[in-house]
Write a protein that holds these residues in place. Structure first.
Motif, short mmCIF file in Angstrom:
data_model
loop_
_atom_site.label_atom_id
_atom_site.label_comp_id
_atom_site.label_asym_id
_atom_site.label_seq_id
_atom_site.Cartn_x
_atom_site.Cartn_y
_atom_site.Cartn_z
N ALA A 173 0.76 -1.14 0.07
CA ALA A 173 0.14 -0.02 -0.07
C ALA A 173 0.81 1.51 0.01
N LEU A 230 -6.87 -1.90 -6.54
CA LEU A 230 -6.09 -0.65 -6.79
C LEU A 230 -7.26 0.26 -7.31
N PHE A 242 -3.96 2.18 -3.01
CA PHE A 242 -4.27 0.71 -2.68
C PHE A 242 -5.43 0.79 -1.67
#
Length: 210
Positions: A26, A100, A37
């Motif tokens: 992330a 994503l 993320f």
């Protein structure tokens, strides 16, 4: 005990290791500035209605790694606040894939050529993270460009739209696209015609259960 020459120490990943790994992913992805993320814990079972969409997702759940005809993605259209974003997160959770998010606000740049470069970078990162779900949030904003309706952006939105569609048609990696649109009337029909996405769903206001 000491290892003798030639022995290889084996490590097994534990559940807490996965959380650490996802946190590291992330941070790396968010630092790119073009993708985010998104953590997800939502379940499809917790979402009311959308039965046709749920059935479609169930049928295609195990087909993302199909070498011959993997699903490209789906498009959800409808008024804001009806569960499109919730469903995007639930799809990733149901399919056990990282999520994503691609937003127009992270792509458009005041410098000529920068926006096209950013969209190419975002798609390349998604491929590098595959298998994953790529959530294109408010697709109409991404394709409308800096001119609001696409008329004042010197063709940037048309080039980015073409890049996204070409990538979806040609990609060789398991990236499933979930696109959402709050104002589908602003989308060029060429972008949403049958064949661009595997399926299109209209997400309406919730109704009383009968």
């Amino acid at each position: 005990a000491r290892m003798t020459t030639g022995e290889t120490k084996r490590y097994s990943m534990k559940e807490q290791d996965i959380d650490v790994l996802n946190e590291q992913k992330a941070q790396i992805i968010n630092k790119t500035g073009v993708l985010e993320f998104i953590p997800h814990r939502e379940s499809i079972a917790d979402i009311g209605g959308m039965e046709n969409l749920k059935e479609w997702l169930t049928i295609h759940k195990e087909s993302l790694d199909d070498k011959k005809d993997p699903p490209k993605g789906l498009l959800m259209m409808g008024v804001p606040g009806c569960g499109k974003s919730l469903m995007a997160r639930a799809v990733a959770n149901e399919w056990k894939l990282p999520l994503l998010q691609l937003k127009a606000s992270n792509i458009f740049d005041k410098y000529v050529g920068e926006s096209e470069g950013k969209i190419a970078r975002a798609l390349a990162i998604a491929e590098a993270c595959s298998p994953c779900v790529l959530w294109i949030d408010e697709l109409e904003k991404l394709l409308a460009g800096s001119g609001g309706d696409g008329s004042l952006d010197s063709g940037v939105s048309a080039r980015m739209g073409g890049a996204i569609l070409s990538w979806m048609a040609d990609k060789q990696t398991p990236v499933f696209v979930v696109a959402t649109a709050n104002n589908p009337e602003r989308l060029d029909p060429a972008y949403v015609r049958r064949g661009r996405f595997d399926e299109r769903f209209f997400i309406d206001l919730p109704s009383l259960e009968v």
